[in-house]
Design a protein around this motif. Structure first.
Motif, PDB file in Angstrom:
ATOM      1  N   ALA A   1      -4.487  -7.832  -2.257  1.00 29.29           N
ATOM      2  CA  ALA A   1      -4.914  -6.450  -2.019  1.00 29.29           C
ATOM      3  C   ALA A   1      -3.754  -5.504  -2.260  1.00 29.29           C
ATOM      4  O   ALA A   1      -2.592  -5.843  -2.020  1.00 29.29           O
ATOM      5  CB  ALA A   1      -5.435  -6.268  -0.601  1.00 29.29           C
ATOM      6  N   MET A   2      -4.069  -4.304  -2.728  1.00 24.06           N
ATOM      7  CA  MET A   2      -3.120  -3.194  -2.771  1.00 24.06           C
ATOM      8  C   MET A   2      -3.630  -2.151  -1.797  1.00 24.06           C
ATOM      9  O   MET A   2      -4.805  -1.794  -1.820  1.00 24.06           O
ATOM     10  CB  MET A   2      -3.010  -2.639  -4.187  1.00 24.06           C
ATOM     11  CG  MET A   2      -2.347  -3.618  -5.152  1.00 24.06           C
ATOM     12  SD  MET A   2      -2.561  -3.200  -6.898  1.00 24.06           S
ATOM     13  CE  MET A   2      -1.904  -1.546  -6.942  1.00 24.06           C
ATOM     14  N   LEU A   3      -2.736  -1.658  -0.918  1.00 23.95           N
ATOM     15  CA  LEU A   3      -3.174  -0.836   0.206  1.00 23.95           C
ATOM     16  C   LEU A   3      -2.597   0.575   0.240  1.00 23.95           C
ATOM     17  O   LEU A   3      -3.156   1.446   0.891  1.00 23.95           O
ATOM     18  CB  LEU A   3      -2.807  -1.533   1.531  1.00 23.95           C
ATOM     19  CG  LEU A   3      -3.442  -2.892   1.794  1.00 23.95           C
ATOM     20  CD1 LEU A   3      -2.901  -3.477   3.092  1.00 23.95           C
ATOM     21  CD2 LEU A   3      -4.957  -2.784   1.849  1.00 23.95           C
TER      22      LEU A   3
ATOM     23  N   LEU B   1      -0.186  -6.887  -0.757  1.00 25.32           N
ATOM     24  CA  LEU B   1       0.164  -8.225  -0.300  1.00 25.32           C
ATOM     25  C   LEU B   1      -0.253  -9.275  -1.315  1.00 25.32           C
ATOM     26  O   LEU B   1      -1.234  -9.108  -2.049  1.00 25.32           O
ATOM     27  CB  LEU B   1      -0.514  -8.543   1.040  1.00 25.32           C
ATOM     28  CG  LEU B   1      -0.049  -7.737   2.255  1.00 25.32           C
ATOM     29  CD1 LEU B   1      -0.882  -6.477   2.400  1.00 25.32           C
ATOM     30  CD2 LEU B   1      -0.134  -8.565   3.526  1.00 25.32           C
ATOM     31  N   LEU B   2       0.517 -10.369  -1.334  1.00 24.98           N
ATOM     32  CA  LEU B   2       0.184 -11.504  -2.181  1.00 24.98           C
ATOM     33  C   LEU B   2       0.339 -12.798  -1.395  1.00 24.98           C
ATOM     34  O   LEU B   2       0.922 -12.830  -0.321  1.00 24.98           O
ATOM     35  CB  LEU B   2       1.046 -11.522  -3.444  1.00 24.98           C
ATOM     36  CG  LEU B   2       2.553 -11.269  -3.345  1.00 24.98           C
ATOM     37  CD1 LEU B   2       3.286 -12.495  -2.826  1.00 24.98           C
ATOM     38  CD2 LEU B   2       3.109 -10.860  -4.696  1.00 24.98           C
TER      39      LEU B   2
ATOM     40  N   GLU C   1      -8.421 -11.160   1.380  1.00 27.50           N
ATOM     41  CA  GLU C   1      -8.950  -9.942   0.759  1.00 27.50           C
ATOM     42  C   GLU C   1      -9.920  -9.248   1.710  1.00 27.50           C
ATOM     43  O   GLU C   1      -9.865  -8.023   1.894  1.00 27.50           O
ATOM     44  CB  GLU C   1      -9.644 -10.279  -0.555  1.00 27.50           C
ATOM     45  CG  GLU C   1     -10.250  -9.050  -1.246  1.00 27.50           C
ATOM     46  CD  GLU C   1     -11.074  -9.426  -2.452  1.00 27.50           C
ATOM     47  OE1 GLU C   1     -12.292  -9.135  -2.430  1.00 27.50           O
ATOM     48  OE2 GLU C   1     -10.514 -10.010  -3.402  1.00 27.50           O
ATOM     49  N   ASP C   2     -10.791 -10.029   2.333  1.00 25.22           N
ATOM     50  CA  ASP C   2     -11.770  -9.452   3.256  1.00 25.22           C
ATOM     51  C   ASP C   2     -11.084  -8.858   4.480  1.00 25.22           C
ATOM     52  O   ASP C   2     -11.432  -7.761   4.937  1.00 25.22           O
ATOM     53  CB  ASP C   2     -12.762 -10.535   3.673  1.00 25.22           C
ATOM     54  CG  ASP C   2     -13.908  -9.978   4.516  1.00 25.22           C
ATOM     55  OD1 ASP C   2     -14.653  -9.111   4.017  1.00 25.22           O
ATOM     56  OD2 ASP C   2     -14.039 -10.392   5.679  1.00 25.22           O
ATOM     57  N   ALA C   3     -10.083  -9.569   5.020  1.00 27.39           N
ATOM     58  CA  ALA C   3      -9.366  -9.072   6.200  1.00 27.39           C
ATOM     59  C   ALA C   3      -8.632  -7.778   5.884  1.00 27.39           C
ATOM     60  O   ALA C   3      -8.647  -6.815   6.674  1.00 27.39           O
ATOM     61  CB  ALA C   3      -8.390 -10.131   6.699  1.00 27.39           C
TER      62      ALA C   3
ATOM     63  N   ASN D   1      -8.979  -4.714  -4.636  1.00 28.42           N
ATOM     64  CA  ASN D   1      -9.187  -6.095  -4.249  1.00 28.42           C
ATOM     65  C   ASN D   1      -8.330  -7.042  -5.087  1.00 28.42           C
ATOM     66  O   ASN D   1      -7.506  -6.595  -5.898  1.00 28.42           O
ATOM     67  CB  ASN D   1     -10.677  -6.455  -4.321  1.00 28.42           C
ATOM     68  CG  ASN D   1     -11.217  -6.387  -5.751  1.00 28.42           C
ATOM     69  OD1 ASN D   1     -10.482  -6.469  -6.734  1.00 28.42           O
ATOM     70  ND2 ASN D   1     -12.525  -6.230  -5.859  1.00 28.42           N
ATOM     71  N   ALA D   2      -8.523  -8.331  -4.906  1.00 24.04           N
ATOM     72  CA  ALA D   2      -7.672  -9.320  -5.569  1.00 24.04           C
ATOM     73  C   ALA D   2      -7.745  -9.211  -7.083  1.00 24.04           C
ATOM     74  O   ALA D   2      -6.718  -9.229  -7.772  1.00 24.04           O
ATOM     75  CB  ALA D   2      -8.068 -10.726  -5.112  1.00 24.04           C
TER      76      ALA D   2
END
Length: 334
Positions: free
Chosen positions: A127-129, A266-267, A281-283, A308-309
């Protein structure tokens, strides 16, 4: 029997489809993966900078929203080596789904510059936030009042001012100031650039008079602006921000047609399974919708986003190519 056959067919289609076409909740339910032990969030920087601020925000949100299946998450600092040390630590969690690392545009810059020898495709982004604002600042008593003053001084003598960046030469904070200076006619190959392990350290150096200029993200700079200790002279964003950032002019507003946008996310470690990717990804999608998280990002001058991923992987691979070409053009590649 027909229902059983249909269920098997549906699961077969899911397994064969790409992650982009899947509902992450379906993956989590179908494969049932959840953290069963302590989770490590491994950072390649020292405490105090924007990466640390957002990591702690993610940690707090995941914990308070009960998204860790009752497990704990620790922040594990592994600074050094332009991110090499943290990626090596993340590699030790391969296949477990219990190690998270920071996905940051600065990492792509370090790879493009040849400082970091890594292929981030080995560590799938989930995810990128945050879209971050890169800024340039000087001490409040500096004779440099704006971007044009900075450009004028460095055109005359590129070595005249000592510029602090983090976590290394060729990082995102380096590129975000070098790009507009190059566009303004400054010989960026002759700049005096001092690398620090974290932007919190370069800010200490600025306040102590050891450097003249700092390039860093808004969470590092804006608290010192509010305290009256530094002056933000330019933002590398395409347009002005909101709140306190609305007072900071962009490079473009000051006659330099250049900007630089960086992202934070995050990765996972290598050999992560589709179910592990889907769980995180869902979290993190839920974190991105949390009001406290949104307030934290906006307070620190960022813009909350969610990719998303699949979207993050696409960004990473496409941006890597353009960044590599840019750092080579600017003479930053080794």
């Amino acid at each position: 029997m027909d229902q059983l056959r249909n269920r098997r067919q549906a699961l077969g289609v899911m397994a064969a489809a790409s992650l982009a076409s899947l509902n992450t909740q379906a993956w989590a339910q179908a494969y049932g993966w959840k953290p069963s032990d302590r989770v490590s969030y491994i950072l390649g920087v020292s405490p105090g900078g924007s990466v640390d601020i957002y990591a702690r925000g993610v940690q707090e949100a995941l914990t308070q929203m009960n998204l860790l299946n009752g497990q704990n998450m620790i922040i594990d600092y592994k600074p050094g080596g332009a991110g090499t040390i943290s990626l090596q630590a993340l590699a030790k969690t391969a296949g477990t789904g219990l190690g998270l690392g920071t996905f940051h545009t600065s990492t792509l810059v370090a790879i493009g510059a040849g400082i970091l020898k890594a292929d981030l495709r080995d560590n799938p982004p989930v995810a990128m936030l945050v879209e971050e604002t890169q800024m340039v600042a000087v001490r409040d008593d500096s004779p440099i009042r704006n971007a044009q003053d900075l450009v004028s001084a460095l055109r005359k003598d590129p070595t005249a001012l000592k510029i602090g960046v983090a976590p290394s030469l060729g990082s995102g904070t380096h590129l975000s100031i070098a790009k507009p200076l190059k566009e303004a006619g400054v010989n960026i190959k002759q700049l005096t650039v001092a690398p620090f392990k974290a932007s919190s350290e370069s800010m200490v150096a600025l306040l102590g008079g050891h450097i003249d200029v700092i390039s860093a993200t808004a969470p590092v700079i804006m608290p010192q602006v509010a305290a009256g200790k530094v002056r933000a002279i330019a933002s590398a964003s395409p347009s002005r921000g909101t709140g306190a950032l609305a007072q900071v002019p962009t490079w473009r507003e000051q006659g330099v047609p250049a900007d630089f946008v960086s992202y934070n996310g995050l990765l996972l470690g290598p050999h992560s399974t589709p179910a592990q990717i889907a769980f995180w990804e869902d979290a993190l999608r839920k974190v991105s919708q949390n009001p406290a998280w949104i307030a934290l990002v906006e307070k620190n001058g960022g813009r909350p986003v969610f990719r998303n991923a699949t979207e993050s992987m696409h960004y990473m691979t496409s941006e890597q190519q353009s960044i590599t070409a840019l750092v080579q053009e600017m003479g930053l590649a080794k």
